[in-house]
Design a protein around this motif. Structure first.
Motif: not given
Length: 271
Positions: A91, A95, A119, A121, A183-184, A231, A233
């Motif tokens: 990740t 995040c 995610y 944003k 990011m994930n 998550c 962002h």
């Protein structure tokens, strides 16, 4: 030994990293470690990590390299070798994980598979409102709070649902392809080592997708969990975005797909 190693990439975003680390303090799952893959940040990031170590028992390792432009793939390869578990979550340091983030990846992991998470944003205004108290209370993951602070209403807010059944259904029907999104995403350590990690020739733009494409060439299946592992962002600019580097990355990815390349000679082991 930790059950999961969470590898967090960062570069000179100490305030955002501080918020992200607060998110990991909130995790319902225990027995994981944090590895900060630091692409040359200045002392401010080290100060955040030192303060975290002082105030929390959660294991955290800082892997740093000198600043030489966007070299995220290099620092991620170094971080992979520091992992103390056989399963990895990748990740970013912008995040913020929901409190079920690590538990979701752990519970859904399967042999010969990788998990592609999602995610949400945040816009610039809402990002500026986030503080640790909102993370500890998890209020910043609530749709109504986000709207009240100026986040635009959209279908993407369905990602914030805590209904496991609803998330499972959306994961099944979404047309978004499950990929290696840095990011994930999570995978087995042995599976990313088998493809020799990230291609260190690649700068910003699809460098994470490329390692996932080589994993697919090596018979690893990507499973969609974008509505399950969530998550937030945080907003930031991308001064490192460069069209020539993106074009170069696209050429590398094209060859990876065309030639079914599994191992890059520009990865963890060189040559």
């Amino acid at each position: 030994m930790s059950s999961i190693s969470v590898i967090i990439s960062t570069y000179n975003q100490p305030n955002q990293l501080d918020l992200v680390l607060a998110g990991y303090v909130c995790q319902k799952f225990s027995g994981f470690e944090l590895i900060i893959a630091d692409d040359g940040s200045d002392k401010r990031t080290l100060d955040v990590i030192k303060a975290f170590r002082k105030n929390h028992d959660l294991p955290i390792t800082h892997v740093w390299q000198e600043d030489d432009g966007f070299q995220k793939t290099k620092i991620l390869n170094k971080a992979i070798l520091k992992a103390k578990s056989d399963y990895l979550i990748f990740t970013d340091g912008d995040c913020i994980p929901r409190d079920d983030f690590v538990a979701t990846h752990f519970s859904l992991k399967k042999p010969n598979c990788a998990l592609s998470g999602g995610y949400f944003k945040l816009n610039k205004k809402v990002s500026s409102c986030i503080d640790k108290s909102l993370i500890y209370s998890q209020e910043c993951f609530e749709k109504n709070w986000l709207i009240s602070q100026g986040q635009e209403k959209s279908f993407k807010m369905t990602k914030l649902s805590r209904s496991a059944g609803y998330a499972k259904t959306l994961n099944m029907v979404t047309t978004t392809k499950a990929t290696f999104d840095g990011m994930n995403v999570s995978c087995w350590l042995k599976d990313i080592l088998a493809v020799n990690g990230f291609d260190e020739r690649m700068a910003y733009g699809g460098e994470d997708r490329e390692v996932g494409e080589r994993m697919v060439n090596n018979s690893i299946k990507f499973i969609q969990i974008r509505y399950s592992a969530i998550c937030l962002h945080l907003y930031h600019d991308r001064p490192y975005k460069n069209d020539s580097f993106i074009k170069q990355n696209q050429a590398i990815r094209s060859l990876t797909r065309k030639n079914k390349i599994i191992q890059t000679p520009f990865g963890i082991v060189k040559g």
